[in-house]
Design an enzyme around this catalytic site. Structure first.
Site, mmCIF file in Angstrom:
data_model
loop_
_atom_site.group_PDB
_atom_site.id
_atom_site.type_symbol
_atom_site.label_atom_id
_atom_site.label_comp_id
_atom_site.label_asym_id
_atom_site.label_seq_id
_atom_site.Cartn_x
_atom_site.Cartn_y
_atom_site.Cartn_z
ATOM 1 N N ARG A 1 0.828 -1.211 0.000
ATOM 2 C CA ARG A 1 0.000 0.000 0.000
ATOM 3 C C ARG A 1 0.863 1.261 0.000
ATOM 4 O O ARG A 1 0.332 2.370 0.020
ATOM 5 C CB ARG A 1 -0.904 0.021 1.243
ATOM 6 C CG ARG A 1 -1.826 -1.174 1.376
ATOM 7 C CD ARG A 1 -3.021 -1.051 0.470
ATOM 8 N NE ARG A 1 -3.864 -2.249 0.548
ATOM 9 C CZ ARG A 1 -5.057 -2.359 -0.004
ATOM 10 N NH1 ARG A 1 -5.574 -1.349 -0.675
ATOM 11 N NH2 ARG A 1 -5.748 -3.478 0.102
ATOM 12 N N THR B 1 11.084 -3.589 1.702
ATOM 13 C CA THR B 1 10.235 -4.511 2.438
ATOM 14 C C THR B 1 10.757 -5.936 2.250
ATOM 15 O O THR B 1 11.835 -6.154 1.689
ATOM 16 C CB THR B 1 8.751 -4.304 2.057
ATOM 17 O OG1 THR B 1 7.949 -5.110 2.902
ATOM 18 C CG2 THR B 1 8.458 -4.641 0.604
ATOM 19 N N LYS C 1 15.256 -6.274 3.963
ATOM 20 C CA LYS C 1 15.644 -5.269 4.966
ATOM 21 C C LYS C 1 17.055 -5.487 5.514
ATOM 22 O O LYS C 1 17.728 -4.536 5.892
ATOM 23 C CB LYS C 1 14.634 -5.250 6.123
ATOM 24 C CG LYS C 1 13.279 -4.685 5.721
ATOM 25 C CD LYS C 1 12.354 -4.555 6.913
ATOM 26 C CE LYS C 1 10.976 -4.087 6.494
ATOM 27 N NZ LYS C 1 10.073 -3.857 7.631
ATOM 28 N N ASP D 1 10.386 1.767 11.266
ATOM 29 C CA ASP D 1 9.301 0.885 11.729
ATOM 30 C C ASP D 1 8.925 1.184 13.180
ATOM 31 O O ASP D 1 7.749 1.287 13.522
ATOM 32 C CB ASP D 1 9.717 -0.592 11.596
ATOM 33 C CG ASP D 1 9.686 -1.059 10.145
ATOM 34 O OD1 ASP D 1 8.906 -0.504 9.351
ATOM 35 O OD2 ASP D 1 10.446 -1.983 9.813
ATOM 36 N N GLY E 1 7.676 -12.098 20.539
ATOM 37 C CA GLY E 1 8.443 -12.351 19.326
ATOM 38 C C GLY E 1 9.824 -11.743 19.449
ATOM 39 O O GLY E 1 10.024 -10.758 20.188
ATOM 40 N N ALA E 2 10.784 -12.324 18.726
ATOM 41 C CA ALA E 2 12.162 -11.806 18.768
ATOM 42 C C ALA E 2 12.798 -11.893 17.386
ATOM 43 O O ALA E 2 14.014 -11.977 17.270
ATOM 44 C CB ALA E 2 12.973 -12.582 19.800
ATOM 45 N N GLY F 1 12.712 -10.331 13.168
ATOM 46 C CA GLY F 1 12.987 -9.030 12.558
ATOM 47 C C GLY F 1 11.974 -7.969 12.956
ATOM 48 O O GLY F 1 12.340 -6.811 13.191
ATOM 49 N N ARG G 1 16.709 -16.423 21.340
ATOM 50 C CA ARG G 1 16.575 -15.259 20.439
ATOM 51 C C ARG G 1 16.125 -14.028 21.225
ATOM 52 O O ARG G 1 16.579 -12.915 20.954
ATOM 53 C CB ARG G 1 15.536 -15.547 19.342
ATOM 54 C CG ARG G 1 16.104 -16.304 18.183
ATOM 55 C CD ARG G 1 15.058 -16.465 17.094
ATOM 56 N NE ARG G 1 15.216 -15.519 16.001
ATOM 57 C CZ ARG G 1 14.347 -15.391 15.007
ATOM 58 N NH1 ARG G 1 13.233 -16.109 14.993
ATOM 59 N NH2 ARG G 1 14.557 -14.538 14.033
#
Ligand code: ATR
Length: 280
Positions: free
Chosen positions: A17, A63, A67, A103, A128-129, A131, A157
């Protein structure tokens, strides 16, 4: 005079988008530019970036899955992108390729300005760990939460990510901890889902008891992949928010880098929600 050129590079990229968002930013701030979408071959990232710069490109968004390649390619990388280990914005300045990561700033902008959630003094859980989590941890710490717990299925992680941010956490006086999902304890004012669990239909990886009464539950995804988490949050009495505002926020911060003006991202977010309802 040639028009200023920008693009988003990814693979896949058809769903992006970003061209719509940046075209709207340009209209609303009275800027003249063109912003395209470019599908980049998996083995052709660096040459595609260089070719775009030679064509007169001024900058690009990066994206999935490039990255990390972008961080390696840039000749200079901002400190927040270095901490994140990833770059989502490139700017071309003469022979230099500058790398940045917006981000986390996009997430913070959406939380604070759009959701009205002040991070200062709050207890935050980041699930979460990978990216996605790495991209936002530094900017979250900069907002002075009281504590930030990174919980991951693979504890090692989470521990690595926390170790990389330990000095910043001390400087910002934030209690930064790593936990495994299995042994996760405590409840939180803000629970952020930065896992890709929903993409494999695995369900929400934490218990409802992690949500304090009145907590905000935030999924960094948007659209159908965020639905399970948003329903889970509502079932447990939390406010729920998807990551569409983060998407618009990171774009707004990129626009600021390139054009020197922060566009009206709140208005563009509202418009994008309507567009996505009409053409999901
Ligand atoms: P991204 O760039 O989207 O963050 P990633 O680097 O592959 O992608 O990271 C995915 C994250 O989602 C990781 O934290 C992963 O946990 P592991 O480090 O243990 O792999 C998490 N994840 C993916 N599927 C999951 C599931 N079913 N349950 C819990 N966590 C999951």
């Amino acid at each position: 005079m040639a028009i200023d050129l920008y693009c988003v590079m990814g693979n896949p990229v058809a769903h992006s988008r970003s061209p719509w968002i940046h075209a709207r930013f340009a209209e609303l701030t009275g800027q003249t530019l063109r912003y395209d979408r470019r599908l980049i071959p998996l083995d052709g990232f660096a040459s595609s970036v260089r070719a775009f710069a030679l064509e007169g490109g001024r900058g690009c968004n990066i994206t999935v899955p490039f990255k990390f390649d972008a961080a390696a390619l840039a000749s200079r990388v901002s400190s927040r992108a270095t901490l994140a280990g990833a770059v989502n914005v490139l700017s071309f300045e003469g022979a230099e390729i500058l790398g940045d990561n917006t981000d986390g700033a996009g997430l913070v902008l959406d939380l604070q300005r759009n959701a009205g959630f002040d991070l200062r003094g709050r207890h935050v859980l980041l699930i979460g760990a990978g990216g996605a989590a790495a991209g936002v941890l530094g900017p979250l710490l900069h907002e002075h939460p009281a504590s930030l717990t990174v919980a991951n299925r693979t504890l090692a992680r989470a521990s690595e990510l926390v170790a990389r941010h330990a000095a910043l956490a001390v400087q910002q006086e934030v209690d930064l901890l790593a936990q495994s999902l299995q042994g996760l304890r405590g409840n939180f004012d803000l629970v952020i889902n930065a896992t890709s669990a929903s993409l494999s239909h695995a369900g929400v990886p934490v218990a409802g008891s992690t949500l304090k009464p009145g907590a905000l539950a935030y999924d960094m995804m948007y659209g159908p992949p965020a639905q399970g988490f948003l329903s889970w949050a509502a079932e447990h009495g939390a406010s729920a928010r998807d990551g569409l505002g983060m998407l618009v926020g990171q774009a707004a911060e990129a626009f600021l880098i390139w054009r020197g003006v922060l566009p009206p991202e709140q208005q563009v977010l509202e418009e994008l929600r309507v567009v996505m309802r009409e053409t999901p």
